[in-house]
Design a protein around this motif. Structure first.
Motif, PDB file in Angstrom:
ATOM      1  N   ILE A  85     -23.867  -6.264 -45.584  1.00 26.06           N
ATOM      2  CA  ILE A  85     -22.897  -6.125 -44.492  1.00 26.06           C
ATOM      3  C   ILE A  85     -21.786  -5.246 -45.038  1.00 26.06           C
ATOM      4  O   ILE A  85     -21.240  -5.528 -46.103  1.00 26.06           O
ATOM      5  CB  ILE A  85     -22.318  -7.478 -44.034  1.00 26.06           C
ATOM      6  CG1 ILE A  85     -23.415  -8.347 -43.413  1.00 26.06           C
ATOM      7  CG2 ILE A  85     -21.171  -7.255 -43.043  1.00 26.06           C
ATOM      8  CD1 ILE A  85     -22.941  -9.717 -42.982  1.00 26.06           C
ATOM      9  N   ARG A  86     -21.486  -4.167 -44.309  1.00 25.96           N
ATOM     10  CA  ARG A  86     -20.454  -3.221 -44.754  1.00 25.96           C
ATOM     11  C   ARG A  86     -19.465  -2.965 -43.627  1.00 25.96           C
ATOM     12  O   ARG A  86     -19.792  -3.088 -42.451  1.00 25.96           O
ATOM     13  CB  ARG A  86     -21.101  -1.896 -45.170  1.00 25.96           C
ATOM     14  CG  ARG A  86     -22.089  -2.066 -46.288  1.00 25.96           C
ATOM     15  CD  ARG A  86     -22.597  -0.764 -46.808  1.00 25.96           C
ATOM     16  NE  ARG A  86     -23.176   0.065 -45.763  1.00 25.96           N
ATOM     17  CZ  ARG A  86     -24.221   0.847 -45.925  1.00 25.96           C
ATOM     18  NH1 ARG A  86     -24.806   0.925 -47.091  1.00 25.96           N
ATOM     19  NH2 ARG A  86     -24.682   1.576 -44.935  1.00 25.96           N
ATOM     20  N   THR A  87     -18.243  -2.590 -44.035  1.00 26.32           N
ATOM     21  CA  THR A  87     -17.210  -2.264 -43.056  1.00 26.32           C
ATOM     22  C   THR A  87     -16.279  -1.194 -43.613  1.00 26.32           C
ATOM     23  O   THR A  87     -16.141  -1.053 -44.828  1.00 26.32           O
ATOM     24  CB  THR A  87     -16.383  -3.513 -42.675  1.00 26.32           C
ATOM     25  OG1 THR A  87     -15.471  -3.170 -41.627  1.00 26.32           O
ATOM     26  CG2 THR A  87     -15.610  -4.066 -43.849  1.00 26.32           C
ATOM     27  N   ASP A  88     -15.654  -0.482 -42.704  1.00 20.06           N
ATOM     28  CA  ASP A  88     -14.583   0.444 -43.094  1.00 20.06           C
ATOM     29  C   ASP A  88     -13.248  -0.088 -42.603  1.00 20.06           C
ATOM     30  O   ASP A  88     -12.247   0.608 -42.602  1.00 20.06           O
ATOM     31  CB  ASP A  88     -14.849   1.850 -42.562  1.00 20.06           C
ATOM     32  CG  ASP A  88     -14.818   1.936 -41.041  1.00 20.06           C
ATOM     33  OD1 ASP A  88     -14.564   0.912 -40.364  1.00 20.06           O
ATOM     34  OD2 ASP A  88     -15.055   3.036 -40.514  1.00 20.06           O
ATOM     35  N   MET A 144     -17.511   3.108 -46.590  1.00 22.36           N
ATOM     36  CA  MET A 144     -17.805   1.740 -46.213  1.00 22.36           C
ATOM     37  C   MET A 144     -17.748   0.851 -47.454  1.00 22.36           C
ATOM     38  O   MET A 144     -18.235   1.217 -48.514  1.00 22.36           O
ATOM     39  CB  MET A 144     -19.194   1.634 -45.606  1.00 22.36           C
ATOM     40  CG  MET A 144     -19.321   2.277 -44.251  1.00 22.36           C
ATOM     41  SD  MET A 144     -18.445   1.322 -43.035  1.00 22.36           S
ATOM     42  CE  MET A 144     -19.483   1.500 -41.652  1.00 22.36           C
ATOM     43  N   ILE A 145     -17.190  -0.310 -47.280  1.00 21.15           N
ATOM     44  CA  ILE A 145     -17.075  -1.302 -48.347  1.00 21.15           C
ATOM     45  C   ILE A 145     -18.111  -2.395 -48.095  1.00 21.15           C
ATOM     46  O   ILE A 145     -18.252  -2.875 -46.966  1.00 21.15           O
ATOM     47  CB  ILE A 145     -15.663  -1.919 -48.364  1.00 21.15           C
ATOM     48  CG1 ILE A 145     -14.630  -0.844 -48.678  1.00 21.15           C
ATOM     49  CG2 ILE A 145     -15.581  -3.070 -49.360  1.00 21.15           C
ATOM     50  CD1 ILE A 145     -13.206  -1.309 -48.467  1.00 21.15           C
ATOM     51  N   VAL A 146     -18.816  -2.793 -49.131  1.00 24.51           N
ATOM     52  CA  VAL A 146     -19.777  -3.881 -49.014  1.00 24.51           C
ATOM     53  C   VAL A 146     -19.008  -5.194 -48.958  1.00 24.51           C
ATOM     54  O   VAL A 146     -18.272  -5.536 -49.882  1.00 24.51           O
ATOM     55  CB  VAL A 146     -20.775  -3.882 -50.194  1.00 24.51           C
ATOM     56  CG1 VAL A 146     -21.675  -5.106 -50.131  1.00 24.51           C
ATOM     57  CG2 VAL A 146     -21.592  -2.599 -50.209  1.00 24.51           C
ATOM     58  N   GLU A 147     -19.167  -5.914 -47.862  1.00 23.61           N
ATOM     59  CA  GLU A 147     -18.535  -7.225 -47.693  1.00 23.61           C
ATOM     60  C   GLU A 147     -19.442  -8.333 -48.215  1.00 23.61           C
ATOM     61  O   GLU A 147     -18.962  -9.295 -48.797  1.00 23.61           O
ATOM     62  CB  GLU A 147     -18.227  -7.478 -46.215  1.00 23.61           C
ATOM     63  CG  GLU A 147     -17.099  -6.638 -45.673  1.00 23.61           C
ATOM     64  CD  GLU A 147     -15.748  -7.112 -46.177  1.00 23.61           C
ATOM     65  OE1 GLU A 147     -15.512  -8.329 -46.264  1.00 23.61           O
ATOM     66  OE2 GLU A 147     -14.915  -6.252 -46.488  1.00 23.61           O
TER      67      GLU A 147
END
Length: 72
Positions: free
Chosen positions: A22-25, A1-4
């Motif tokens: 907020i994180r997303t892959d 997951m990348i921290v947005e």
């Protein structure tokens, strides 16, 4: 997951520190609320979209003026 996005409540003590991420892959989104720094407790909630993650992160931060966004 990348921290947005990452916010911090401005408290420099370990016990008082609060962070919201907020994180997303790229497909999934999640919001993490962390209390007490890296070794503290945290809660992660999956969200169906970035918009939903933003709404949840805003709610978890509340309206306290000390919150500031940190670079990711």
């Amino acid at each position: 997951m990348i921290v947005e996005q990452h916010w911090w409540n401005g408290d420099r003590t370990v016990r008082g520190r609060r962070d919201v991420y907020i994180r997303t892959d790229g497909q999934r989104w999640e919001v993490q609320a962390q209390i007490g720094g890296e070794s503290g407790r945290s809660r992660v909630q999956e969200c169906p979209s970035r918009a939903a993650a933003t709404i949840l992160a805003d709610a978890w931060r509340g309206n306290h003026p000390a919150w500031r966004e940190l670079p990711h």
